[in-house]
Design an enzyme around this catalytic site. Structure first.
Site, short mmCIF file in Angstrom:
data_model
loop_
_atom_site.label_atom_id
_atom_site.label_comp_id
_atom_site.label_asym_id
_atom_site.label_seq_id
_atom_site.Cartn_x
_atom_site.Cartn_y
_atom_site.Cartn_z
N GLU A 92 43.41 28.73 38.63
CA GLU A 92 44.20 27.68 39.25
C GLU A 92 45.49 27.42 38.46
OE1 GLU A 92 41.85 25.39 42.24
OE2 GLU A 92 43.12 27.15 42.25
N LYS A 97 48.96 32.63 40.59
CA LYS A 97 48.77 32.73 42.03
C LYS A 97 50.04 33.26 42.71
CE LYS A 97 45.09 29.39 43.07
NZ LYS A 97 44.03 30.35 43.36
N HIS A 140 37.82 26.61 50.24
CA HIS A 140 37.26 26.22 48.95
C HIS A 140 35.76 26.50 48.98
CE1 HIS A 140 36.32 22.76 45.92
NE2 HIS A 140 36.27 23.95 45.35
#
Length: 285
Positions: A92, A97, A140
């Site tokens: 994260e 990303k 998620h």
């Protein structure tokens, strides 16, 4: 007939997603940055597939080697030219990303849908670094992936209805229901659960109760399967702290400030299940 799905990141979540997909009859391209990580993933995947029959008789019906043969392990993106979906599971951290999606754009067909497996990062922000924001959706997954029947799906600003429908269908083949929520960082599960874990840590820090007693109250009084501190240990205290930091930075709201005890434990290397010690002791296999 199964689809072809790229899974980016062979960490805990990536391995769980790859296992669930392969056991559902899909062909998986599992990508990570080194052969060493992929070799470890191959070993753990085979073990997890073999053991899955103890928890789910249907999952254990097929030969483990046959299931594993549906997973291709590689460090390269050039096998994604005919991928139907991508499920991205990298850490994260925005810069990591962003670079992944810039790579995906070079190799994936225009029809490919990107599933962002995130608990905090905005789906709209991810979509903005691609040329297909309508085909970017948050999913998620919960840990352990093969055993959890529900996921939190997140609709970004540009996510199309067709993308939502096709994602729901993919998840259905994996034995999962998608609960669709809107795109604000943390969504539902992390905005609520991380406040709970953080406040539970404050309770321990303030010497109101021991970790055992805190978790017992939630398990025995509220019927939770697992208390907030054992949950934090399972997720990894470093991951919990990082997610809280992202939420704090995003909302500029002091309710997300990290409990000093949590940060101190992370600095000391007490990360939970992965280090063998967090709020509780854990056996490392």
């Amino acid at each position: 007939m199964g689809m072809k799905i790229g899974v980016i990141g062979a960490g805990v979540m990536g391995k769980g997603v790859a296992q669930n997909l392969a056991q559902s009859g899909h062909n998986v391209i599992l990508i990570d940055i080194s052969d060493a990580i992929l070799d470890q993933a191959r070993t753990e995947l085979l073990t997890n597939i073999r053991f899955s029959g103890f928890y789910n008789k249907d999952a254990g019906a097929e030969d483990p080697d046959t299931v594993l043969s549906r997973v291709m392990f590689t460090t390269h993106y050039d096998s994604l030219g005919d991928a139907d979906f991508i499920i991205e599971n990298v850490p994260e951290q925005w810069q990591i990303k962003k670079e992944v999606y810039e790579q995906l754009e070079q190799y994936c067909p225009e029809s490919c849908i990107y599933l962002v497996n995130t608990s905090c990062i905005s789906i709209t922000k991810v979509g903005a670094v691609t040329k297909r924001p309508d085909k970017v959706i948050g999913v998620h997954f919960m840990n352990p992936v093969p055993l959890k029947p529900v996921v939190e799906a997140i609709q970004g600003y540009h996510t199309s209805e067709r993308t939502i429908l096709e994602t729901r269908e993919l998840l259905r083949t994996m034995g999962k229901e998608a609960i669709l929520v809107q795109d604000l960082p943390g969504f539902v599960s992390n905005r609520v659960s991380h406040l709970l874990m953080n406040e539970a840590a404050f309770v321990v820090q303030d010497q109101v109760a021991t970790p055992e007693d805190v978790d017992d109250i939630f398990v025995k009084c509220f019927g939770h399967t697992m208390g907030p501190l054992r949950t934090a240990d399972l997720i990894g205290l470093d991951t919990v702290v990082h997610s809280l930091d992202v939420l704090y930075e995003t909302y500029q709201d002091p309710k997300y400030r990290v409990c000093p005890l949590l940060r101190k434990m992370v600095d000391a290397g007490l990360l939970g299940a992965k280090s063998g010690q967090g709020f509780f002791e854990h056996v490392i296999f």
